[in-house]
Every structure is written in C-alpha cells, then in structure tokens.
Write a protein that holds these residues in place. Structure first.
Motif, PDB file in Angstrom:
ATOM      1  N   ALA A 203      -6.593  14.389  -2.617  1.00 32.81           N
ATOM      2  CA  ALA A 203      -6.670  15.547  -1.373  1.00 32.81           C
ATOM      3  C   ALA A 203      -5.631  16.624  -1.618  1.00 32.81           C
ATOM      4  CB  ALA A 203      -6.910  14.655  -0.244  1.00 32.81           C
ATOM      5  N   GLY A 204      -4.644  16.205  -2.288  1.00 36.86           N
ATOM      6  CA  GLY A 204      -3.421  17.476  -2.368  1.00 36.86           C
ATOM      7  C   GLY A 204      -2.290  17.017  -1.411  1.00 36.86           C
ATOM      8  N   LEU A 205      -2.086  15.477  -1.133  1.00 31.49           N
ATOM      9  CA  LEU A 205      -0.967  15.327  -0.168  1.00 31.49           C
ATOM     10  C   LEU A 205       0.432  15.291  -1.189  1.00 31.49           C
ATOM     11  CD1 LEU A 205       0.111  13.696   2.445  1.00 31.49           C
ATOM     12  CD2 LEU A 205       0.032  11.757   1.016  1.00 31.49           C
ATOM     13  N   PRO A 206       1.389  16.081  -0.629  1.00 32.21           N
ATOM     14  CA  PRO A 206       2.399  16.337  -1.378  1.00 32.21           C
ATOM     15  C   PRO A 206       3.099  14.936  -2.107  1.00 32.21           C
ATOM     16  CG  PRO A 206       2.511  17.827   0.503  1.00 32.21           C
ATOM     17  CD  PRO A 206       1.526  16.686   0.579  1.00 32.21           C
ATOM     18  N   ALA A 207       3.562  15.204  -3.182  1.00 29.76           N
ATOM     19  CA  ALA A 207       4.274  14.011  -3.971  1.00 29.76           C
ATOM     20  C   ALA A 207       5.555  13.582  -3.083  1.00 29.76           C
ATOM     21  CB  ALA A 207       4.845  14.449  -5.065  1.00 29.76           C
ATOM     22  N   GLY A 208       5.673  12.235  -2.999  1.00 34.73           N
ATOM     23  CA  GLY A 208       6.846  11.571  -2.182  1.00 34.73           C
ATOM     24  C   GLY A 208       6.602  11.126  -0.804  1.00 34.73           C
ATOM     25  N   VAL A 209       5.323  11.772  -0.465  1.00 36.87           N
ATOM     26  CA  VAL A 209       5.218  11.633   1.163  1.00 36.87           C
ATOM     27  C   VAL A 209       4.555  10.374   1.328  1.00 36.87           C
ATOM     28  CG1 VAL A 209       3.766  12.530   3.285  1.00 36.87           C
ATOM     29  CG2 VAL A 209       4.945  14.025   1.477  1.00 36.87           C
ATOM     30  N   LEU A 210       3.878   9.854   0.266  1.00 35.82           N
ATOM     31  CA  LEU A 210       3.186   8.551   0.406  1.00 35.82           C
ATOM     32  C   LEU A 210       3.389   7.655  -0.668  1.00 35.82           C
ATOM     33  CD1 LEU A 210       1.091   6.345   1.636  1.00 35.82           C
ATOM     34  CD2 LEU A 210      -0.800   7.394   0.543  1.00 35.82           C
ATOM     35  N   HIS A 211       4.024   6.416  -0.404  1.00 33.79           N
ATOM     36  CA  HIS A 211       4.327   5.305  -1.547  1.00 33.79           C
ATOM     37  C   HIS A 211       3.309   4.229  -1.390  1.00 33.79           C
ATOM     38  CE1 HIS A 211       8.064   7.639  -2.903  1.00 33.79           C
ATOM     39  NE2 HIS A 211       7.760   8.040  -1.476  1.00 33.79           N
ATOM     40  N   VAL A 212       2.689   3.725  -2.397  1.00 36.78           N
ATOM     41  CA  VAL A 212       2.054   2.498  -2.211  1.00 36.78           C
ATOM     42  C   VAL A 212       2.672   1.265  -3.192  1.00 36.78           C
ATOM     43  CG1 VAL A 212      -0.228   1.491  -2.398  1.00 36.78           C
ATOM     44  CG2 VAL A 212      -0.108   4.122  -1.417  1.00 36.78           C
ATOM     45  N   LEU A 213       2.899   0.251  -2.388  1.00 38.90           N
ATOM     46  CA  LEU A 213       3.875  -0.609  -3.461  1.00 38.90           C
ATOM     47  C   LEU A 213       3.201  -2.116  -2.953  1.00 38.90           C
ATOM     48  CD1 LEU A 213       7.537   0.354  -2.493  1.00 38.90           C
ATOM     49  CD2 LEU A 213       5.957   1.333  -4.120  1.00 38.90           C
ATOM     50  N   PRO A 214       2.197  -2.435  -3.683  1.00 40.48           N
ATOM     51  CA  PRO A 214       1.992  -3.998  -3.726  1.00 40.48           C
ATOM     52  C   PRO A 214       2.804  -4.696  -4.000  1.00 40.48           C
ATOM     53  CG  PRO A 214       0.181  -2.678  -4.882  1.00 40.48           C
ATOM     54  CD  PRO A 214       1.437  -1.843  -4.858  1.00 40.48           C
ATOM     55  N   GLY A 215       3.257  -5.899  -3.201  1.00 45.10           N
ATOM     56  CA  GLY A 215       4.419  -6.770  -3.316  1.00 45.10           C
ATOM     57  C   GLY A 215       4.330  -7.806  -2.441  1.00 45.10           C
ATOM     58  N   GLY A 216       5.220  -8.691  -2.708  1.00 43.41           N
ATOM     59  CA  GLY A 216       5.415 -10.340  -1.866  1.00 43.41           C
ATOM     60  C   GLY A 216       6.356  -9.929  -0.933  1.00 43.41           C
ATOM     61  N   ALA A 217       6.937 -11.263  -0.474  1.00 41.91           N
ATOM     62  CA  ALA A 217       7.974 -11.269   0.580  1.00 41.91           C
ATOM     63  C   ALA A 217       8.967 -10.564   0.249  1.00 41.91           C
ATOM     64  CB  ALA A 217       8.139 -12.801   0.616  1.00 41.91           C
ATOM     65  N   GLU A 218       9.552 -10.587  -0.925  1.00 41.84           N
ATOM     66  CA  GLU A 218      10.679  -9.539  -1.412  1.00 41.84           C
ATOM     67  C   GLU A 218      10.627  -8.132  -0.895  1.00 41.84           C
ATOM     68  OE1 GLU A 218      13.578  -7.926  -5.088  1.00 41.84           O
ATOM     69  OE2 GLU A 218      12.108  -9.499  -5.504  1.00 41.84           O
ATOM     70  N   ALA A 219       9.438  -7.654  -1.166  1.00 43.79           N
ATOM     71  CA  ALA A 219       9.204  -6.304  -0.860  1.00 43.79           C
ATOM     72  C   ALA A 219       9.142  -5.837   0.434  1.00 43.79           C
ATOM     73  CB  ALA A 219       8.017  -5.858  -1.767  1.00 43.79           C
ATOM     74  N   GLY A 220       8.564  -7.111   1.237  1.00 39.01           N
ATOM     75  CA  GLY A 220       8.090  -6.913   2.445  1.00 39.01           C
ATOM     76  C   GLY A 220       9.531  -6.914   3.387  1.00 39.01           C
ATOM     77  N   GLU A 221      10.275  -7.652   3.032  1.00 37.17           N
ATOM     78  CA  GLU A 221      11.568  -7.879   3.444  1.00 37.17           C
ATOM     79  C   GLU A 221      12.557  -6.654   3.385  1.00 37.17           C
ATOM     80  OE1 GLU A 221      13.614 -11.657   3.254  1.00 37.17           O
ATOM     81  OE2 GLU A 221      11.980 -12.881   4.323  1.00 37.17           O
ATOM     82  N   ALA A 222      12.398  -6.085   1.831  1.00 34.54           N
ATOM     83  CA  ALA A 222      13.368  -4.999   1.733  1.00 34.54           C
ATOM     84  C   ALA A 222      12.713  -3.841   2.504  1.00 34.54           C
ATOM     85  CB  ALA A 222      13.081  -4.617   0.211  1.00 34.54           C
ATOM     86  N   LEU A 223      11.517  -3.749   2.700  1.00 32.32           N
ATOM     87  CA  LEU A 223      10.740  -2.698   3.479  1.00 32.32           C
ATOM     88  C   LEU A 223      11.309  -2.602   4.969  1.00 32.32           C
ATOM     89  CD1 LEU A 223       7.213  -1.450   3.358  1.00 32.32           C
ATOM     90  CD2 LEU A 223       8.260  -1.995   5.506  1.00 32.32           C
ATOM     91  N   CYS A 224      11.487  -3.907   5.430  1.00 30.07           N
ATOM     92  CA  CYS A 224      11.929  -4.169   6.913  1.00 30.07           C
ATOM     93  C   CYS A 224      13.354  -3.894   7.111  1.00 30.07           C
ATOM     94  CB  CYS A 224      11.591  -5.453   7.301  1.00 30.07           C
ATOM     95  SG  CYS A 224       9.755  -5.886   7.426  1.00 30.07           S
ATOM     96  N   SER A 225      13.960  -4.091   6.079  1.00 34.43           N
ATOM     97  CA  SER A 225      15.621  -3.912   6.295  1.00 34.43           C
ATOM     98  C   SER A 225      16.226  -2.660   5.757  1.00 34.43           C
ATOM     99  CB  SER A 225      16.116  -5.127   5.342  1.00 34.43           C
ATOM    100  OG  SER A 225      15.844  -6.264   5.777  1.00 34.43           O
TER     101      SER A 225
END
Length: 491
Positions: A203-225
């Motif tokens: 749809a033309g969303l500019p690069a870098g505005v949305l990131h999709v990172l499937p992950g487990g607890a490590e990724a979730g905790e990093a995102l929160c911190s």
C-alpha cells in the motif's frame, strides 16, 4: 500451502524465514516452523526475532517516525484505504492462511478479514477527526490542547484472533503518527504479522515505519524495555500482562493491557429457553472458546435452568469437531497441546470437586468437543479460572442479587451478558457488576471497531481500544500557546 502463485500476496520467496523492517531480511534470532494445529503439518517458516533484532527495529522506527508524523494526512489516509482494498482483493488466499494457522473454521477467518478491513478504514477516518481543543485564552492569544504521537509504539498480540488483535493497535497507532514495532505470537506469525506487513508494504507505507518481528519471550521483553519505544500495547494473558507492565514501568512507558478474565452470561427466568441456549452455545463454543470475552460462566436462574441445559446439550451433540479446512465442522482444534492439557485438567478437577459432566470432557489430540458442566460452584476451577476452551460451565442461582454476587466474584471481567425481556431487571444487574463492556439480551463475544473495548480489574489497566479511545491510547496531550509577540517580564 499449494502450488506457487505469482499473483499471491504471500509469495513464499518474499517472506519465508524473514522478519520485516520495510523490507524482508533474516532475523538474528534464526527461524522457526509454523505448525498447523489441526494436522501438525509445517506450513512454512518465519524469522524469529531476538533482542538484537528488536533493538535494531526500535532505532530504525525512531528515525523514521518524525517524517511519517509530518506527512500529509490525506496521503496517510490513502495508504490505509489501499491496504484495506488489498486485504479484500486477496481475501480467499488470506482466509485459507487464517483458518490453517489459527485452527479456526473458515467463517471465523472471513470474519477476521472483514473486521481487519474495518479497522483499516477506521484508521483512515481518524485522520480527518479533531485532534485537540481550543482552550480559554486572552483575545490576542491562542491556548491549544492537542494530541501528539508517542513516537514509537510496541505492539504484542496473541494467537486467537491475531489479525484483528494486531491491527486494532497497529492501524490507529500508525494513523496518528507513530511508528510501530510489532511482535506477533510465534504460533500465528503469518496471520498476526506477515499479512499486515505485506498489505502495508504494497500500500506504500514508508520503509522503517512498521516493523514485524515474530518472536518469543526474549523479543517481547526487549520490546517492553527498549528506550526508543515510548508505549506498549499488549493483548494476552493476565500473567504475561503483569510482566509487561513491570518491564514497561521501569522506564515509565505508557502501557495498554487487554487481558484475560472471567466473563459471565446471566440468564434470568423470564428469558426464552431456545434463544438463551443459542446464546450460551455461541458465547462458550465459538472458536473453541479461545476468546478473551468468551462466556466462561453460565449463570442460569433456577426456574429456567433445566430447559436451557436440555437445549444446550442438544446443540453440543450436533456441533462437529475436526479439521476446519474440511468445511464440515463447527469447532477446530485448540492451539497447542499445553492448552489441551490445561483445559482438561480444569474440567477433571472440577468434576472431582462435585461438578457433573453432561457432555464432552474427553479429547482426541487437540480436538476438544463441546463440553457441558453443571453443578458448578464458587471455588471450583471451572468457576474461578479462564477456560480458553469449549466448556459451558453452568451455575444455578435463585435471586437476581445472587446472580450479581456470583458474576462479581472475579478479579477481572472483560464482558458481561444478561438475557431477559425485562430491561429493568437486566439494567439492575449490569449497573452492579464491574466489567469492561456489558450487553443486554446478548452473549459476551461482541466487539465493534468504533466502540471502546477493554476490561476491568485484572482484565486490563483501564485502557481501551476502538473509536474515540484510540486517540486516548496512541497519543498524548500537549499544551501549546501562541502569542503574537513575546511579553516583557519584570525580571
């Protein structure tokens, strides 16, 4: 998923084994298979993000956000409308993925797509809504309270309705000018992540505005911190929600929690038994009961209890369970073996405590049939705990006040339903039971993109998704004053 299709939105060569940052790349955390719950087949592989992947995404999102927030509102709205059109055009392809990856029947998959499209159009509509208030000020000055984005919003979504429960945060967060770092559940990374990345990419969303990172607890905790992420929107269990709040609180991030809970469906003795039983079956069995607002407690007034239970047993016997892709079933599999074991343990423990099993209660692998338990009382696990499975847990009450006491006996309630032709009686109950949303003459599984949605108590932290609540969640107030010239102060 079948022979390659050059016109498909989800072409394997684009996303398999990758995460999304405006383009597709390998994750530092490696990759993980995507398992079909109904068959155990491997549907593909997704990138598996780790803490380093999250840190990189957060930095890129922070760098991309100012330009996105400053972009023309008409251009932003057009991106959401194009994304909605793409989702509709690829509906057949996407519904197959949703059904296979989540274990839901095709009508449930099609519902997710329709609601996903609605969320995208609602986000586009936000961009022409008022974004602040003009406050009192001297006649030659302006005092303005305006809504401004947080910067980067982190989104963590669950497996049960992954497309809707991801888009309901991602779309409004983007619409009001935030960048987004999103972690879908590893059990549903395509439905909750890849689909969303692809439609926005196309749809033309500019690069870098949305990131999709499937992950487990490590990724979730990093995102929160991570310090570059200014807000976290989490949908999932109460236990994990507490951990999200703890981590986000250390850096004073805003956090929006939509969690599990114990929802009651109250049926008064003046209700129609046929209609009541249909509401019970829908509220307890839809998508195998794997819904945060499922009717986890069925409270039947004594005068109608036998009639409703008899009709419910007839429905339970006629709801086939099996592979949703067969097209001949009403219930698919539970998402994984752990959930089957947990649910079965709750049922068996409740029976040992005195509940009576009238239907179901025995599973074939991940397939759990519609189950009916009666004689359920406070203290039994099926009364106290969120089930997240196809179990109608029936408690009989005598008076309206007793129904209020039973429905209120929970740490957190997302939804309440009351069925009765007497609106006065129903309102008496609704007004006295704490809950996030209440429905008179309907069951508990209801949501609309334009209506504030969230829970009370341990079902959430007071935040809401949908309609006017999206402005509250995904922006913050800023006070702005404007004077024609700077004043001369006496110092």
């Amino acid at each position: 998923m079948g022979a390659p299709d050059a016109t498909a939105l989800l072409q394997d060569t684009i996303w398999q084994g990758h995460i999304f940052d405006g383009g597709w790349r390998a994750a530092q955390g490696g990759s993980q298979p995507i398992i079909e719950p109904a068959t155990g087949a491997t549907l593909g592989h997704t990138g598996k993000a780790n803490g380093d992947d999250v840190a990189r995404a957060a930095a890129l999102a922070r760098a991309a956000q100012p330009a996105w927030a400053a972009s023309d509102y008409k251009e932003r709205a057009a991106i959401f409308r194009r994304a909605a059109t793409l989702m509709e055009l690829h509906g057949d392809e996407l519904s197959q993925w949703i059904a296979r990856e989540t274990g839901g029947i095709l009508p449930k998959a099609q519902l997710e797509l329709r609601e996903g499209v609605a969320h995208l159009h609602e986000a586009a509509a936000m961009l022409t809504q008022p974004q602040g208030q003009l406050l009192a000020a001297p006649h030659d000055q302006f005092s303005i309270a305006r809504r401004v984005p947080h910067g980067v919003v982190g989104v963590i979504s669950p497996f049960n309705f992954p497309l809707i429960l991801s888009l309901r945060s991602i779309a409004p967060a983007l619409a009001v000018g935030n960048a987004v770092v999103h972690k879908p559940d590893l059990q549903t990374p395509v439905t909750g992540g890849v689909i969303i990345a692809r439609i926005f990419e196309q749809a033309g969303l500019p690069a870098g505005v949305l990131h999709v990172l499937p992950g487990g607890a490590e990724a979730g905790e990093a995102l929160c911190s991570h310090p570059d992420i200014g807000m976290v929107s989490f949908t999932g269990s109460t236990a994990v929600g507490r951990r999200v709040a703890e981590l986000a609180g250390r850096s004073l991030k805003k956090v929006s929690l939509e969690l599990g809970g114990k929802n009651s469906l109250v049926i008064l003795d003046d209700a129609d038994p046929d209609i009541a039983a249909a509401n019970v079956a829908w509220g307890a069995y839809l998508h195998q009961g794997q819904i945060c607002m499922a009717s986890g407690r069925i409270l039947l007034q004594r005068g109608i209890a036998a009639a409703v239970t008899e009709r419910l047993l007839d429905k339970a016997a006629k709801l086939p369970v099996g592979d949703p892709m067969s097209g001949t079933v009403a219930l698919g599999p539970l998402i994984n073996g752990r959930q089957v074991e947990r649910l079965h343990g709750i049922v068996q423990d409740s029976i040992s405590a005195g509940a009576r099993l009238l239907a179901g209660g025995a599973h074939d692998g991940r397939f759990y049939p519609p189950t009916v338990l009666t004689g359920v009382k406070p203290g039994m696990r099926c009364f106290e705990e969120e089930l997240f499975g196809p179990v109608a847990s029936i408690t009989v009450f005598d008076s309206d006040d007793e129904a209020i006491a039973l429905a209120s006996q929970t740490e957190g309630c997302l939804a309440l339903g009351v069925i009765s032709p007497s609106l006065a009686r129903a309102m008496h109950i609704v007004n006295r039971v704490p809950c996030g949303h209440a429905h008179i003459n309907d069951q508990t599984v209801l949501a609309e993109v334009h209506a504030p949605f969230g829970g009370s108590g341990s079902s959430g932290n007071g935040g809401r998704h949908g309609g006017p609540a999206d402005w509250d969640e995904f922006t913050q107030w800023q006070w702005l004053t404007i004077k024609s010239q700077a004043p001369r102060y006496p110092f």
